[in-house]
Scaffold this active site. Structure first.
Site, short mmCIF file in Angstrom:
data_model
loop_
_atom_site.label_atom_id
_atom_site.label_comp_id
_atom_site.label_asym_id
_atom_site.label_seq_id
_atom_site.Cartn_x
_atom_site.Cartn_y
_atom_site.Cartn_z
N GLU A 291 0.86 -1.19 0.00
CA GLU A 291 0.00 0.00 0.00
C GLU A 291 0.90 1.23 0.00
O GLU A 291 1.77 1.37 0.86
CB GLU A 291 -0.85 0.05 1.26
CG GLU A 291 -1.93 -1.01 1.33
CD GLU A 291 -2.73 -0.91 2.64
OE1 GLU A 291 -2.67 0.15 3.30
OE2 GLU A 291 -3.38 -1.90 2.98
N ASP B 221 -5.96 8.07 10.66
CA ASP B 221 -4.61 7.68 11.04
C ASP B 221 -4.19 8.17 12.41
O ASP B 221 -4.56 9.26 12.83
CB ASP B 221 -3.61 8.18 9.99
CG ASP B 221 -3.66 7.34 8.73
OD1 ASP B 221 -3.49 6.11 8.84
OD2 ASP B 221 -3.92 7.90 7.65
#
Lengths: 394, 264
Positions: B45, B56
């Protein structure tokens, strides 16, 4: 606008991590349930009247009108609410909904601290836990509001990521919500965020315009010619505008913060200068660069210092029903002074943006015209900023 | 079967590492892609740095901030992928991006450029199923997968999301943001079972995976394991070395040791 996807024209929607999707769907159900429940209305009404002091007055600003020398200026006095601003209308509504949904932990974000104080206040009243996320920079600038929130029993969490202001506090509040989604309610402070927040915040704030419209009719026998409100995220504005949207003859003006000028990089005029994108859960106008990276906003008023705006305002701009304009720090501070000296009212600097535009419109108008301004909050919180500004500090 | 779904069949490690593209530099990202390919990972990724990454945790936030400060853009991420391809590496690459940078680039353009750069699929953490038609249509036309995420809170949504999945299904291990953590959701087994029974494609699990013991545990339950923050943290600790010509090789080898350690 359909209920299911929460769009205002092409704006709005629900752009949140999958972890939150069931929470926003559950919130939508909870919100729809109270719309059909008269007992909720009674409970909310009771707090708005007996706790916050509604209805707020409509004040004819006689000396300011004379000063402008044209149209009459009327002030909707949201500054006279408990905690000093319109923010409490929304926190009362959302906290009562949280209680009905069985959630006793509130998460909130705050910039200047007004929404944080209003959240801490209602949490204390209803015996709920409250965590307020606030950018480290704002914690420093608004130390007194931090103390207020703590005094009211809330926990203030200083956010050190990004630009350390409202945008980042909102990111962190959303992250905290993701982590505690099963037992926490995110009490968002403006008409922004994923569906159903923009609709819900409008529903809780529309009392401003509903009252003001009836008061104008009762006091003056007719509707105002113009309605003016300041727009950061846009909750006081959507609350004021909603009652007048169908009155086609009424001209509506939303006033953004032009900061140091729209020709500089230091402003917060998402609608005037920005372009559509996705921030904090909805598709709306915002300040971002060509690569889609969010640009920090600037305004002397912490409450307008936000790079996004509620999606319904984007729609109202697009269809041309509302005219959006912007007022600089300097013009807003001039309006602060005028309202203090001519009416004995110290406005929040946010509200002074709307006042500045109203004075301009009034001076170009005729005596037969009436301008209604949302005085969304009082200026007590801004004492330090105002003092520093006029003593040449800022 | 798409490139991504196929990669799970032929692969021995079933590890899917995540890198913040352009951190600490474009060249180091290219070096790391080669290194991870050599270690036999399933796919990689590549995270597009974004100013406001709400899904995040602090480690990826910091790395993204540094990449942005270095001026890394989506176009740079495509050039990284293109360079890797030109150097003969055909590891499946997944573009991990928040929605706004994609919108700003233009969904049609982003799909075409990603295909040209050799991406096999996209993961968009703030684009839930209900809002994803437009991007999915663009990717479908170019044979790329929009990998959907499901979370322990998805409940009855799992069937709808997993049954239409292409590539693989990204299962979020626990509530909260990306980052190192000690334990996963208590109902993880039942959740993964639910996803598997609804999914026509492999399932991979991520968020909070940092240790070999966790990788091993999850490899028994899923077809793939995603490691993000823990790897980015290693890169962060070795940042100075990775950016110095004379220390780079040594630092890369330390990362190799970490990756091998995850798989041992």
């Amino acid at each position: 606008m359909t209920k299911s996807n929460g769009r205002f024209g092409s704006f709005g929607g629900r752009f949140v991590p999958e972890t939150l999707m069931n929470a926003v769907l559950e919130l939508e159900k909870g919100f729809e349930a109270i719309l059909d429940d008269p007992t909720f209305e009674i409970e909310m009404r009771d707090l708005l009247v007996n706790y916050s002091g509604r209805p707020t007055p409509l004040t004819f600003a006689k000396r300011l009108t004379e000063y402008a020398g044209g149209a009459e200026i009327y002030l909707k006095r949201e500054d006279l609410n408990h905690t000093g601003a319109h923010k409490i209308n929304n926190t009362i509504g959302q906290a009562l909904l949280a209680k009905r949904m069985g959630k006793r932990k509130l998460i909130a974000e705050t910039g200047a601290g007004q929404h944080g104080v209003a959240s801490a206040t209602i949490a204390a009243l209803l015996g709920m836990e409250c965590k307020v996320y606030m950018g480290e920079e704002d914690v420093r600038r608004q130390a007194q509001n931090v103390f207020r929130m703590e005094l009211l029993g809330a926990e203030v969490i200083s956010v050190t990521s990004g630009s350390r202001t409202l945008k980042d506090a909102t990111n962190e509040a959303m992250r905290a919500w993701v982590a505690a989604v099963e037992d926490s309610f995110y009490l968002i402070g403006s008409a922004v965020g994923p569906h159903p927040y923009p609709q819900m915040v409008k529903y809780f704030q529309r009392v401003i315009g509903d009252e003001a419209r009836a008061q104008m009719l009762e006091r003056t026998g007719s509707l105002p010619t113009d309605v003016v409100a300041c727009v950061g995220g846009g909750s006081n504005a959507i609350g004021m505008f909603t009652a007048f949207i169908d009155d086609q003859a009424v001209k509506i003006h939303g006033v953004e913060a032009a900061g140091k000028g729209l020709d500089t990089k230091e402003h917060a005029a998402s609608l005037s200068i920005g372009r559509p994108g996705v921030l904090h859960g909805s598709y709306s106008y915002m300040l971002h660069d060509e690569h889609g990276q969010i640009i920090p906003a600037h305004s002397i008023s912490a409450g307008l210092d936000y790079p996004g705006v509620g999606p319904e305002h984007a729609h109202l701009k697009e269809i041309g029903r509302v005219r959006y304009t912007a007022v600089t720090d300097e013009e807003a501070m001039e309006a602060v002074k005028q309202l203090c000296e001519l009416e004995g009212i110290i406005p929040a600097i946010e509200s002074a943006h709307a006042l500045s535009e109203a004075i301009r419109l009034a001076s170009n108008g005729s005596a037969a015209e009436k301008i209604l301004v949302c005085l969304s909050g009082r200026g007590d919180k801004d004492m330090e900023t105002i003092r520093a500004y006029f003593q040449g500090g800022i | 079967m798409t490139t991504l779904a196929k990669s799970f069949q032929s692969n021995k490690t079933n590890l899917i590492p995540y890198l913040v593209a352009g951190y600490p530099s474009k060249q180091v990202t290219i070096d790391l892609i080669h290194l991870l390919s050599e270690e036999g990972v399933t796919a990689i990724e590549l995270g597009v740095p974004f100013s406001d990454p709400v899904a995040d945790g602090p480690i990826i936030q910091q790395a993204a901030e540094k990449a942005l400060a270095n001026g890394v853009t989506l176009a740079d991420v495509f050039s990284i992928a293109q360079t890797v391809r030109e150097q003969g590496n055909h590891i499946p690459l997944i573009l991990f991006s928040y929605y706004n940078p994609l919108l700003s680039y233009g969904l049609n353009q982003v799909a075409r450029d990603a295909a040209k750069a050799g991406f096999a699929g996209f993961i968009v953490p703030d684009l839930p199923f209900e809002e994803s038609d437009e991007l999915r249509n663009q990717l479908d036309q170019l044979n790329m997968d929009l990998v959907p995420l499901v979370a322990p809170t998805s409940k009855e949504r799992v069937a709808k999301i997993a049954s239409t999945a292409k590539g693989f299904v990204y299962c979020v291990s626990s509530l909260g943001t990306t980052g190192v953590r000690q334990s996963f959701a208590s109902n993880l087994d039942a959740f993964l079972q639910q996803v598997r029974s609804n999914s026509p494609v492999p399932i991979a699990v991520g968020f909070g995976v940092s240790r070999a013991s966790q990788v091993q545990e999850l490899q028994k339950k899923a077809d793939g394991v995603i490691v993000g923050s823990a790897l980015v943290k290693q890169v962060m600790e070795l940042e100075q070395g990775l950016c110095k010509k004379e220390e780079k090789q040594k630092s890369l080898e330390q990362i190799r040791v970490f990756v091998k350690g995850l798989l041992s």
